[in-house]
Design a protein around this motif. Sequence first.
Motif, PDB file in Angstrom:
ATOM      1  N   THR A   1      -5.260   4.476 -12.024  1.00 16.57           N
ATOM      2  CA  THR A   1      -3.688   3.627 -11.715  1.00 16.57           C
ATOM      3  C   THR A   1      -2.981   3.410 -13.600  1.00 16.57           C
ATOM      4  O   THR A   1      -1.678   3.375 -13.632  1.00 16.57           O
TER       5      THR A   1
ATOM      6  N   HIS B   1      -4.658   2.794  -4.725  1.00 16.45           N
ATOM      7  CA  HIS B   1      -4.003   3.463  -3.680  1.00 16.45           C
ATOM      8  C   HIS B   1      -2.369   2.578  -4.141  1.00 16.45           C
ATOM      9  O   HIS B   1      -1.590   2.060  -4.175  1.00 16.45           O
ATOM     10  N   GLN B   2      -1.802   3.595  -5.059  1.00 14.83           N
ATOM     11  CA  GLN B   2      -0.464   4.222  -5.494  1.00 14.83           C
ATOM     12  C   GLN B   2       0.383   4.259  -5.849  1.00 14.83           C
ATOM     13  O   GLN B   2      -0.570   6.658  -4.947  1.00 14.83           O
ATOM     14  N   ASP B   3       1.812   4.675  -4.579  1.00 17.67           N
ATOM     15  CA  ASP B   3       2.128   6.149  -4.446  1.00 17.67           C
ATOM     16  C   ASP B   3       2.978   6.866  -6.513  1.00 17.67           C
ATOM     17  O   ASP B   3       3.930   5.839  -6.715  1.00 17.67           O
TER      18      ASP B   3
ATOM     19  N   LEU C   1       6.274   5.315  -8.997  1.00 20.19           N
ATOM     20  CA  LEU C   1       5.910   4.941 -10.619  1.00 20.19           C
ATOM     21  C   LEU C   1       6.717   5.475 -11.116  1.00 20.19           C
ATOM     22  O   LEU C   1       7.150   4.877 -12.564  1.00 20.19           O
TER      23      LEU C   1
ATOM     24  N   GLU D   1       0.929  -1.646  -0.053  1.00 20.87           N
ATOM     25  CA  GLU D   1       0.032  -0.041   0.214  1.00 20.87           C
ATOM     26  C   GLU D   1       1.223   1.291  -0.094  1.00 20.87           C
ATOM     27  O   GLU D   1       2.133   0.951   0.487  1.00 20.87           O
ATOM     28  N   PRO D   2       0.710   2.588  -0.680  1.00 25.14           N
ATOM     29  CA  PRO D   2       1.035   3.518  -0.073  1.00 25.14           C
ATOM     30  C   PRO D   2       2.413   3.522   0.760  1.00 25.14           C
ATOM     31  O   PRO D   2       3.509   4.171   0.150  1.00 25.14           O
TER      32      PRO D   2
ATOM     33  N   GLN E   1       5.007   1.613   0.425  1.00 24.25           N
ATOM     34  CA  GLN E   1       5.421   2.091  -1.136  1.00 24.25           C
ATOM     35  C   GLN E   1       6.336   3.386  -0.736  1.00 24.25           C
ATOM     36  O   GLN E   1       7.416   3.527  -1.215  1.00 24.25           O
TER      37      GLN E   1
ATOM     38  N   VAL F   1       2.397  -4.404 -11.017  1.00 26.43           N
ATOM     39  CA  VAL F   1       1.970  -3.662 -10.598  1.00 26.43           C
ATOM     40  C   VAL F   1       1.361  -4.110  -9.260  1.00 26.43           C
ATOM     41  O   VAL F   1       0.589  -5.371  -9.116  1.00 26.43           O
ATOM     42  N   ALA F   2       1.553  -3.308  -7.489  1.00 27.79           N
ATOM     43  CA  ALA F   2       0.920  -3.634  -6.529  1.00 27.79           C
ATOM     44  C   ALA F   2      -0.616  -3.545  -6.199  1.00 27.79           C
ATOM     45  O   ALA F   2      -1.238  -3.023  -7.270  1.00 27.79           O
TER      46      ALA F   2
END
Length: 859
Positions: A824, A793-795, A799, A764-765, A768, A786-787
């Motif tokens: 995303t 919910h990505q940072d 990326l 999760e962010p 990350q 990709v998580a």
Amino acid sequence: MSGPDVHAASGRRLGASDPRQEGPLDLRLVPPAMAAWAGAASALSAPGRWTTTGVMLCVGAAMVLLTMSGASATRALRRTAEDAGEGEERASDETAVRGRRPPRATATATAAALLCAAAGAASAGLHSADVREGPVHALAQRFARVEAEVTVTSDARQTRPRVRGDRSMPASLLVDAEITRLAGPDGAVTRLSTPVLLIVSPGGSTGQWQQLLPSTHLRVGGRLAPPLHDGERSAAVLRPEGKGPPRVIGPPSFLQRTAGALRGGLRQATERLEPDARALLPGLVVGDTSRVTPELHEAFKAADLTHLMAVSGANLAILLVLLIGPPGTALRVERRGLAPRLGIPLRLTALLGGGLTLAFVIVCRPEPSVLRAAACGLITLLAIGTGRRRSLIPALAAAVLLLVLYDPWMARSYGFVLSVLATGALLTIAPKWSDALRRRGVPPRLAEALAAAAAAQAVCAPVVVLLASRVSLVAIPCNLLAEFAVAPATVLGFAALALAPVAMQVAELLARIAGWPAGWIATVARTGAALPGAEIDWPDGGKGAVLLTALTTLMVLFARRIVRHPWVCGAAALLLVLAVLRPVPLTRVLTGWPPPGWAFAMCDVGQGDALVLAAGEGAGVVVDAGPDPSLVDRCLHELGITEVPFLVLTHFHADHVRGLPGVLRGRAVGAIETTSLDEPPDQVAFVRRTAAGAHVPLVRAVPGERRRIGALDWRVLWPANATGAGGAAADPGAGPVPLEPNDASVTLYVRSGGLTLLLLGDLEPPAQQGLLRRYPALPRVDVLKVAHHGSAHQDPALLRSAHPRFALVSVGRDNPYGHPAARTVDALRAGGAVVLRTDTDGAIAVTGGGPGLRAVGRS
């Protein structure tokens, strides 16, 4: 029918050594039975007014047909009487009258079918109305809380665990019961008899619920809910409150206590057997599948052997044949079986067979297939006891008719449908196919077994498609290999069941011997299920069933022509073997999958993760196992992976670990590496239990550790640990210890030749961001896993830092979470990445390097 009529029907001369043969195929009862079945099935969920209208129309049409038939017969007889003469003229007229009988017989048969359809619909309508009109149904629509006294009517049965999202839904207990006294929300007390389904949530007292016997009286407090499906036998679902033990207010009946003691004795006698035999033998004998693991159950499904774990007519037939011999010799002087050897008269033998049948139903429980077999057996025994001509087809039709009228819910029972279809195929189709095989030189015993397995599979497969949307290609050989072990396991198992209360040591010895054939059956199921082409996907629903029926019919019609050409038969057999074995070189040529020189593959396992890193010929490092053992096993076979030197489970969520048995199936696994956070506990226990059973060591991932296998090397970047290797303090820059399973995902930076990959698990962010703080100079990578299935919910900073050329998303079709999130995917594409996802591209493989780097999907 008696005297010369019997011989005329049998087609043999009077005075033959077998004077009471079974006559020609008698199908007169089949249309009425089918009509009653169709009427009951249609009326169970139909509105009452439609059922009433249908019954009246059927009765009216039957009366019209009977009236017209009677009038026609009267007119024919009058014309015959007027024209009748002597001698040859009279004989000619009698012949003419006989020639006029078929229309009358057809009308009478049609009227009988219509009356049976009306009876089936009326019975179903009355039963259904009784369920719907009571207070239980009304309270269930309001989800009311009630206090009730109930009588248990079945053994507790477990649901199969299933993966939903990141959780493995625990098995609940289902118990059929009847409410006999109901106290509603307003305090009003009602005496009634209404069927309900108790759903007991998992907890510490489930063991006590499992020990309940039918006819036990309970007091239950809980909330009512509507039934799970329309047209069910139960008026409502009742979920008991709390997780405490059941409140018993009355013991079970003497018969049920006796049956329970016998079943418990069999379980005790099998306690020391090997795991598969220990689980399977009680299921073979009395239908007790409480010890059958989900993995073993899936193997039996794939091999189409699940009918062996459910008590059916075969079990009762084995016992009756042991007592009276084969049905075809039951009335002969030279009849076989134990009864003539003990000097028991024929009628007393029939009475003993009836008692054995009733005891069988009580001990094995009145499941639909058991009742069907018992009704057929009792009708046949009655015919034997009275010395009348017997035919098994009329017995089967009569059993269907009586059972559907008595209990119309059976009309919609898949178990009942499969039981009747299989029995009918064995009585009608199998003998003809067996004769055809014998004419072509097949040994009689093998011909009978092969014809029986093929006939049962041909008629039952379309129904199985409705349930599972798949077709087993190994069903016939697996049934043939398992069949010869069923009888000894059943007979010895029943002997152990009978002796356990009085001589446990003898029962244990018999159970140990019975464990050998039972273990063989389990081995056949596991071996068949492990074959790559054991199952093929098939269209679901009615269209799939119709398609399979049409295909089977065409195969049967062309079979006669094909068998005349040995080379064609050989080619067809070879194609079938190749379809089942699916050798990797051949599938690669035919499908182009996997592409030559692949270095990384993402399996299509639905909503979950299963990744493979090539580590040499036939070897691969596996990262996560997905939610389904069969899907990951199939993927690894297609990739040609026979050895897994290292298996990494990034975290313990079910969509990453429940497929572990599929990775271990038939492969050498060196070690399993896991994250440092043992959450959730149930999945941690599952992984440890499965690894211990396969004798594979478990190790912990340590941040910074590096491993290398040939051209493949990787480094663990995350999670942060409280301690490092050997108990040393971890790097303070690692950040806080993750407290949530996703954030504890093992994250790998991988090199495979000139290819670089970053595998993020389900980070999760916050995690990350912690990873980026620990590695601020994180290099760019060729491939990013990709998580968290591409969730929103990505940072963004991570990326941008990874800046992948290809971003791969492992995600299930039509998942309820909206994965992958549109923002995303847009962010990855905006950064220059090519996005591929398993829900649209299927399994994905990465090949080449540098300018020649490619990522290809299978679909």
